[in-house]
Design an enzyme around this catalytic site. Structure first.
Site, PDB file in Angstrom:
ATOM      1  CG  HIS A  86      -0.448   0.308   2.513  1.00 54.22           C
ATOM      2  ND1 HIS A  86      -0.046  -0.660   3.418  1.00 54.22           N
ATOM      3  CD2 HIS A  86      -0.239   1.488   3.144  1.00 54.22           C
ATOM      4  CE1 HIS A  86       0.363  -0.091   4.530  1.00 54.22           C
ATOM      5  NE2 HIS A  86       0.260   1.220   4.389  1.00 54.22           N
ATOM      6  CG  ASP A 221       0.534  -4.034   2.920  1.00 53.19           C
ATOM      7  OD1 ASP A 221       0.980  -3.569   1.856  1.00 53.19           O
ATOM      8  OD2 ASP A 221      -0.133  -3.373   3.726  1.00 53.19           O
ATOM      9  CB  SER A 674       2.746   1.810   6.410  1.00 51.10           C
ATOM     10  OG  SER A 674       1.506   1.793   7.061  1.00 51.10           O
TER      11      SER A 674
END
Length: 740
Positions: A86, A221, A674
């Site tokens: 992402h 991810d 992230s």
């Protein structure tokens, strides 16, 4: 390690320990602070010297990089970088077309000459130095709030200009502890970033928004990028002649991963937390700010999804925007749910009351009571200003109006000496300014932009805080049809949809703007004075807060130290380190969430319908049990231990017999973390941080050690995807794989 596992099981199983606070892994620590918590790292089994972690020139910190909004890390001597799927979404979207949709199908470059540009805006930032400049910033500041604010900015810009004598570096001065401290941060910029390997969306975001912030998770991810530089080894803009960047170091990858109870740490760039904010600020966020923001995001999400369903090109263009908004919307809703579930407001108020009692009794800090009272008055003023400006600011949300506003502001700022210009409009910002204007084309559709803008204008028209200049444009538009027609005319007459003409405005004079017939340019000119007046009001308030908050923070820090609580700054997008251990948690009554998920969980969740539509090649590999060398028999260190016999090892994880997909740990992370590398005790890469559990969302305001868990992609799943599913052999050969 045995004691750590016992503590983890007892805490997460709801067993009350008198010393439970001793096991809290709270803290987003500046690297220089790490030696001060060396004992805590050692207790968690982290063996790499704290002094080494504090040194940004040494492994592993010199391999950790920022993307400007996420974190990444070097994993090969050839500039290969790993981050979250992402986080690389814009790069994947940028290269996706109807004829080759890398969002849906994934992408793998089998050789370096097949690696496409990640886009003109993509950058890697390598932090090389962090210097305390507090005295330089705060020396001899005026008592006048607006002048004080401008002096702080002037001092910041002077330091930045001196630091950026080399164009290959980007520098910034960040405030820590609400203006009590300031640090100058020097970062090398890599301007040529390329896409190397990305799994399909059905792997990278398996479970989609349904699983977002939830656990158990089964998300792959991850994505690989590569940094390129000129042949001279210096950062350069994209060119086919550029060569892979050679980092000062790159991470070793432990192919055996981690087990329950293992100590881990994370390094990255957490965006923002509010742990030192006042209870009144939390109450405002809970009562007005978060509900208002979440409601708008939901409306925009519903609109984009509906328009994307009808047009595949729109779906691709707005995929990144949609994912970002959906993530924020769910986070706001999670915060609101969390505030209700655990009464964070009550907890904050109790601690604040205790702080005020301590303040009144401490002779050294009694005088700060006046500053505390002043702070509350200023915060009340800030809340009113935010509510007053909210709908007007949203009413300028069109991408074309936003571009026109920025372009006219640029023309105005260029009439001043460079040192006096507003940040974002100086010579140092020209390349990024131009890149952002170019970027509009990749995520813009007239019909979508007009529809979203119309929604914001309708919300503006329905409330009382109006602006004459904007109302003049809306004059006569008291119903949906007439407003829609008015906007249709604006979009039909503008030339800002043409990239070359849009870029040409960067060199236009203020006179050219003020005599233009382009409707968006004319509106930007009409709104300029109001925007500047509101900006001045905001700056004045910030100047007042720069006097009140630092004193409050001095007292808060002393109070925390008196209680033997950790003292670290709120997250502000700068490099931090946090530590913890691999551990599950008690989600609610009778529901314990184990720390690891398995490949078989993907099959169990698979429905064939998005977002639970795992690719056939993944399902086939699981069905055929093609685990390769990545299979794990057990995810605990000692299945025969008494603690496992007492708790049946939480449904017998000693019989794991699969490839771990995701895992939990107690590290203290938030947005911006992230893509952050998750390290084992030896400083070897064992996973990537990508999310938090739903119960843990409130950690931005208050850290609760019993339920706060971060969610990571297990390195063994990444290697399994590369090895058994996508056969990325060329990339595996680049990696430095080690085993226990």
């Amino acid at each position: 390690m045995r004691n750590a596992l016992i503590s983890a099981v007892l805490l997460s199983s709801g067993v009350v320990l008198a010393s439970s606070a001793a096991f809290a892994d709270e803290g987003q620590w500046q690297p220089y602070q790490i030696p001060s918590i060396a004992d805590k790292l050692s207790e968690r089994g982290i063996k790499i010297p704290a002094k080494q972690l504090a040194d940004l020139t040494q492994y592993p910190m010199n391999a950790v990089v920022g993307l400007g909004y996420c974190t990444a890390s070097f994993v090969s001597p050839q500039g290969l970088v790993v981050t979250n799927h992402h986080c690389a979404y814009r790069a994947i979207q940028y290269n996706s077309k109807k004829e080759h949709n890398y969002i849906a199908d994934g992408f793998l470059a089998n050789s370096k000459n097949q690696e496409p540009s990640a886009g003109p805006n993509e950058r890697l930032y390598i932090t090389e130095a962090v210097t305390d400049v507090s005295k330089t910033i705060t020396a001899s500041l005026s008592q006048d709030p607006l002048i004080r604010y401008e002096e702080i900015q002037s001092n910041r810009k002077s330091l930045i200009k001196e630091c950026e004598s080399d164009d290959n570096y980007r520098c910034s001065v960040r405030s820590f502890h609400s203006g009590l401290e300031y640090y100058l941060i020097k970062q090398l910029i890599i301007r040529d970033v390329r896409l190397v390997y990305a799994p399909p969306m059905s792997v990278g975001a398996f479970g989609g928004d349904v699983d977002n912030y939830e656990y158990p998770r089964h998300s792959g991810d991850f994505t690989f990028l590569r940094a390129y530089v000129g042949k001279d080894g210096q950062p350069a803009a994209y060119s086919k002649d550029n060569v892979p960047f050679t980092p000062k170091s790159y991470l070793k990858i432990n192919a055996d991963g981690v087990k329950a109870g293992d100590g881990v740490f994370v390094a990255g760039y957490p965006g923002s937390t509010s742990r030192y904010r006042l209870t009144s600020e939390l109450q405002f966020a809970s009562d007005w700010l978060y509900p208002t923001l979440a409601s708008r995001y939901q409306l925009r999400i519903d609109t984009i999804e509906a328009m994307g369903d009808a047009d595949g090109e729109v779906e691709i263009k707005y995929a990144g925007t949609l994912a970002s908004m959906a993530n924020r919307m769910k986070k706001y809703n999670g915060l609101l749910d969390g505030f209700k579930a655990t009464d964070i407001t009550g907890i904050k108020q109790t601690r604040e009351d205790d702080f005020l009692t301590w303040l009144a009794a401490d002779n050294t800090y009694q005088t700060y009571q006046t500053q505390f009272d002043q702070l509350e008055t200023l915060l009340d003023k800030k809340r009113i200003n935010m509510q007053t400006r909210h709908y007007f600011e949203n009413a300028q949300s069109s991408d074309l109006l936003s571009a026109a506003n920025k372009l006219y502001r640029l023309a105005k700022e260029k009439t001043k000496p460079d040192s006096e210009r507003e940040e974002g409009y100086q010579e140092r910002d020209t390349k990024m300014f131009k890149a952002r204007l170019k970027r509009i084309d990749s995520s813009f559709d007239i019909t979508v932009d007009k529809t979203l803008w119309q929604q914001d204008l309708q919300a503006y028209m329905a409330q009382e805080h109006r602006v004459a200049a904007l109302d003049a444009m809306l004059s006569g538009n008291d119903n949906l049809a007439s407003l829609s027609d008015k906007l249709e005319g604006l979009y039909a007459l503008t030339t800002l949809t043409d990239q070359d003409k849009r870029l040409a405005w960067m060199n236009a004079s203020t006179t050219a703007f003020e005599t233009s017939s382009d409707p968006f340019i004319r509106l930007a000119v009409a709104l300029y004075d109001t925007n500047m007046a509101q900006e001045k009001e905001k700056k004045t308030l910030l100047g007042e807060l720069s006097q009140a908050r630092p004193g409050y923070m001095k007292a808060i820090i002393a109070y925390n130290k008196a209680n033997d609580w950790p003292v670290y700054p709120d997250a502000n997008g700068t490099l931090r380190i946090t530590y913890g251990m691999v551990d599950g948690y008690q989600s609610r009554d009778a529901l314990y969430k184990q720390p690891f998920t398995r490949l078989e969980g993907i099959t169990a969740k698979h429905t064939g319908i998005e977002p639970f539509n795992a690719p056939k090649k993944v399902l086939d590999a699981i069905k055929e049990q093609r685990y390769g060398s990545h299979k794990v028999a057990s995810v605990i260190e000692d299945p025969s231990s008494w603690i496992c016999k007492l708790f049946s090892c939480l449904d017998k994880p000693e019989e794991f017999n699969s490839v771990p997909v995701n895992f939990l740990s107690s590290v203290d992370t938030t947005g911006g973390n992230s893509g952050s590398p998750v390290f084992n005790g030896n400083g070897e890469l064992v996973g990537l941080n990508f999310d938090s559990t739903y119960e843990a969302i409130t950690k931005d305001w208050f850290f609760n050690p019993t339920i706060t868990r971060a969610v990571h992609v297990d390195i063994r799943y990444i290697l399994w995807m590369m090895d058994e599913v996508d056969h990325a052999d060329n990339l595996i050969e680049e990696l430095d794989l080690v085993r226990n």
